[in-house]
Scaffold this active site. Structure first.
Site, PDB file in Angstrom:
ATOM      1  N   TRP A 102       0.843  -1.202   0.000  1.00  0.00           N
ATOM      2  CA  TRP A 102       0.000   0.000   0.000  1.00  0.00           C
ATOM      3  C   TRP A 102       0.879   1.254   0.000  1.00  0.00           C
ATOM      4  O   TRP A 102       0.652   2.184  -0.780  1.00  0.00           O
ATOM      5  CB  TRP A 102      -0.896  -0.002   1.247  1.00  0.00           C
ATOM      6  CG  TRP A 102      -1.997   1.014   1.230  1.00  0.00           C
ATOM      7  CD1 TRP A 102      -3.313   0.792   0.937  1.00  0.00           C
ATOM      8  CD2 TRP A 102      -1.888   2.416   1.523  1.00  0.00           C
ATOM      9  NE1 TRP A 102      -4.029   1.965   1.033  1.00  0.00           N
ATOM     10  CE2 TRP A 102      -3.173   2.985   1.389  1.00  0.00           C
ATOM     11  CE3 TRP A 102      -0.832   3.246   1.880  1.00  0.00           C
ATOM     12  CZ2 TRP A 102      -3.438   4.335   1.604  1.00  0.00           C
ATOM     13  CZ3 TRP A 102      -1.071   4.604   2.088  1.00  0.00           C
ATOM     14  CH2 TRP A 102      -2.364   5.131   1.949  1.00  0.00           C
ATOM     15  N   CYS A 221      -7.011  -3.181  -2.127  1.00  0.00           N
ATOM     16  CA  CYS A 221      -6.601  -3.154  -0.727  1.00  0.00           C
ATOM     17  C   CYS A 221      -7.509  -4.086   0.069  1.00  0.00           C
ATOM     18  O   CYS A 221      -8.716  -4.154  -0.179  1.00  0.00           O
ATOM     19  CB  CYS A 221      -6.695  -1.729  -0.189  1.00  0.00           C
ATOM     20  SG  CYS A 221      -6.438  -1.607   1.606  1.00  0.00           S
ATOM     21  N   GLY A 222      -6.941  -4.796   1.031  1.00  0.00           N
ATOM     22  CA  GLY A 222      -7.711  -5.748   1.817  1.00  0.00           C
ATOM     23  C   GLY A 222      -8.845  -5.133   2.611  1.00  0.00           C
ATOM     24  O   GLY A 222      -9.741  -5.840   3.076  1.00  0.00           O
ATOM     25  N   ASN A 379      -2.613  -8.002  10.655  1.00  0.00           N
ATOM     26  CA  ASN A 379      -2.529  -6.588  10.326  1.00  0.00           C
ATOM     27  C   ASN A 379      -3.308  -5.766  11.345  1.00  0.00           C
ATOM     28  O   ASN A 379      -4.538  -5.732  11.323  1.00  0.00           O
ATOM     29  CB  ASN A 379      -3.091  -6.373   8.907  1.00  0.00           C
ATOM     30  CG  ASN A 379      -3.091  -4.925   8.491  1.00  0.00           C
ATOM     31  OD1 ASN A 379      -2.534  -4.060   9.172  1.00  0.00           O
ATOM     32  ND2 ASN A 379      -3.715  -4.646   7.363  1.00  0.00           N
ATOM     33  N   ASN A 380      -2.571  -5.106  12.253  1.00  0.00           N
ATOM     34  CA  ASN A 380      -3.193  -4.171  13.197  1.00  0.00           C
ATOM     35  C   ASN A 380      -3.433  -2.864  12.443  1.00  0.00           C
ATOM     36  O   ASN A 380      -2.755  -1.862  12.651  1.00  0.00           O
ATOM     37  CB  ASN A 380      -2.273  -3.929  14.393  1.00  0.00           C
ATOM     38  CG  ASN A 380      -2.067  -5.152  15.268  1.00  0.00           C
ATOM     39  OD1 ASN A 380      -1.858  -5.024  16.454  1.00  0.00           O
ATOM     40  ND2 ASN A 380      -2.081  -6.348  14.697  1.00  0.00           N
ATOM     41  N   SER A 381      -4.380  -2.888  11.561  1.00  0.00           N
ATOM     42  CA  SER A 381      -4.483  -1.900  10.496  1.00  0.00           C
ATOM     43  C   SER A 381      -4.967  -0.527  10.951  1.00  0.00           C
ATOM     44  O   SER A 381      -5.902  -0.427  11.754  1.00  0.00           O
ATOM     45  CB  SER A 381      -5.434  -2.417   9.412  1.00  0.00           C
ATOM     46  OG  SER A 381      -5.609  -1.442   8.406  1.00  0.00           O
TER      47      SER A 381
END
Length: 532
Positions: A102, A221-222, A379-381
């Site tokens: 990203w 993007c997830g 992923n601690n997004s």
């Protein structure tokens, strides 16, 4: 090899070459060798892969041994992160780097800022990996250079105790070079394209490659809508391609992280190939949203599959994509994970829509019924609103327990008005312990934040711009940046040193002796920060 042994080795080499090499100083040459212990990216990949394997084994013994990383988009950011970790914690153990596709798309593409849709150049990622490790190796050289200067001063002063201490510190120096988990997106094409790009990334130093099961040319993007997944066999071909790349380059310990986006992806581009009931293709197709077809009502352009003696028509969109049945995302995620681990992946990545320990654990428990040591990268997004999510989790728990929540508006829990409440304090504590809790309960071996330095760069720049261009003017920089750098011992307050000035001076002295024109003299303004 110890520093003293390295000097002896250099002395032997110089002596063997006789008079032509008479001006070469063995200790100076040894110092340069010690400051650059990694000769190639493959040296780094092999070294860091072993670290990750050891850390994975340690986690299997005790989930308190989970690992962490922050996403980085520039070598300087990675360098400062690792310098900070060594300063505050004394060790880089179980701290990695994450390279976010990203951020490459948004910040490193020659096209300019792009969405996370694999439109950036393939070569951007290997180039960034190489850049990251160049900066980390420079951090090693800088830190060791400082130890060498201290060693020279101790020897000149006849201080044997300090000399011994410094020699030991040099021999035991911990490198800033740590494992990197690098995002290869969906492989940028077919399995051959994935293999070729994987080789470039490994040669640049990556020991762990993360690949997702989306269609390359439809990648999203997830955390956005419109994701399209591929049948399992298509994804497994890419996993095998990456393993072949690791083996070809002599990195057998290389790590493959298989990411599934199925939880939030309701579409597929292909109907999977199946030869018998229950095979992997048939399992994938079983999730398709289909209508039973009366042969008498078949219309032009329809596509059919057969199951249990019935003729079924998968629902196809005008985009020529097929949709899955609603509510099958978790089942598809579990199957994705099991299949990936059974076919060569080492770690899993489940992209979720919220950070909820029990939701993640529920899927991992099902995976571990088949693969007991399954482990996740999570992923601690920053795409999650962590404050709102966890306040709502506490609100819901309180409500279920019969606790009075009438003072709160669940939809507006992000409000600053709730910051001082018991609910907010409990939510913050759950955020603080989320990584440890999820490592223990949900099998998360590695916690990362994908985009933190994208946000910190924006926030710090906004704060500086507000102060410097406002009434505070120069004080806005001095008070909020430089003064804090000095008081907190931020290494780059001596920016000349950080950029390599002292390393350059050392080399000038090695190469030119007394004729060296060095930058670090008494008139260097960097000396004003000697106490920093």
């Amino acid at each position: 090899m110890t520093y003293s042994a390295r000097i002896n080795e250099m002395n032997e080499t110089i002596a063997a070459n006789g008079a032509p090499w008479g001006a070469i100083d063995a200790e100076s040459a040894a110092r340069m060798a010690v400051q650059n212990r990694f000769r190639t990216g493959l040296d780094i990949a092999r070294y860091t892969a072993r670290i990750m394997r050891e850390d994975m084994d340690a986690y299997d013994q005790d989930p308190a041994n989970y690992t962490q990383s922050l996403g980085t988009w520039h070598g300087f950011i990675a360098q400062q992160k690792m310098i900070s970790i060594k300063k505050h914690f004394g060790s880089t153990k179980r701290r990695y780097l994450y390279l976010s596709g990203w951020m490459v798309a948004a910040l490193r593409s020659e096209f300019g800022p792009l969405p996370d849709q694999s439109m950036h150049e393939k070569t951007s990622v290997p180039a960034l990996i190489e850049e990251l490790y160049t900066f980390l190796k420079q951090a090693d050289a800088r830190e060791l250079g400082g130890l060498f200067r201290e060693l020279d001063a101790a020897k000149e002063a006849g201080d044997a105790v300090n000399t011994h201490r410094l020699l030991k510190a040099i021999d035991e120096h911990q490198t800033h070079v740590v494992p990197i988990i690098a995002d290869i997106d969906a492989g940028f094409g077919n399995a051959e394209a994935t293999y070729l790009l994987a080789k470039k990334m490994i040669e640049a130093g990556a020991c762990a490659l993360q690949i997702e099961n989306q269609v390359s040319d439809e990648k999203q993007c997830g955390h956005q809508d419109g994701k399209v997944t591929v049948p399992h066999e298509d994804f497994l071909q890419k996993i095998r391609a990456i393993r072949y790349a690791f083996l070809e380059l002599g990195v057998p310990d290389g790590i493959i992280v298989a990411r599934t986006d199925s939880l939030g992806a309701g579409l597929t581009k292909q109907i999977a190939y199946s030869t018998e009931p229950g095979d992997i293709g048939d399992q994938y197709n079983s999730f398709l949203d289909c209508d039973e077809v009366d042969p008498a009502s078949i219309t032009n352009g329809q596509v059919f599959i057969s199951r249990d003696g019935k003729l079924l028509a998968p629902k196809r969109l005008p985009s020529n994509l097929y949709q899955f049945r609603s509510g099958t995302g978790e089942d598809r995620c579990v199957l994705d994970c099991i299949t990936a681990l059974q076919n060569g992946a080492d770690l899993l990545w489940i992209e979720t829509e919220k950070p909820h320990v029990e939701q993640i654990a529920g899927m991992v428990d099902r995976v571990r019924e088949v693969v007991p040591n399954a482990k996740l990268v999570y992923n601690n997004s920053p795409s999650f609103n962590w404050t709102l999510n966890f306040r709502q989790q506490v609100y819901d728990a309180w409500a279920e327990a019969g606790k009075d929540v009438s003072a709160f508006d669940r939809a507006k829990l992000m409000s600053v008005d709730y910051d001082g409440t018991e609910l907010a304090a409990e939510a913050d504590e759950k955020i603080r312990t989320f990584q440890a809790d999820a490592a223990k309960r949900a099998g998360i071996f590695h916690h990362l934040i994908t985009l933190p330095t994208y946000h910190t760069a924006a926030l710090s720049t906004d704060n500086l711009a507000r102060e410097y261009f406002g009434e505070q003017a120069m004080l806005g920089y001095v008070k909020n940046v430089q003064r804090e750098e000095i008081r907190q011992g931020i290494a780059c307050v001596k920016h000349q040193n950080m950029a390599g000035s002292d390393i350059g001076d050392d080399h000038k002295e090695y190469f030119a002796g007394e004729a060296a024109l060095k930058a670090g003299g008494e008139d260097n303004t960097m000396n004003q920060f000697a106490a920093a």
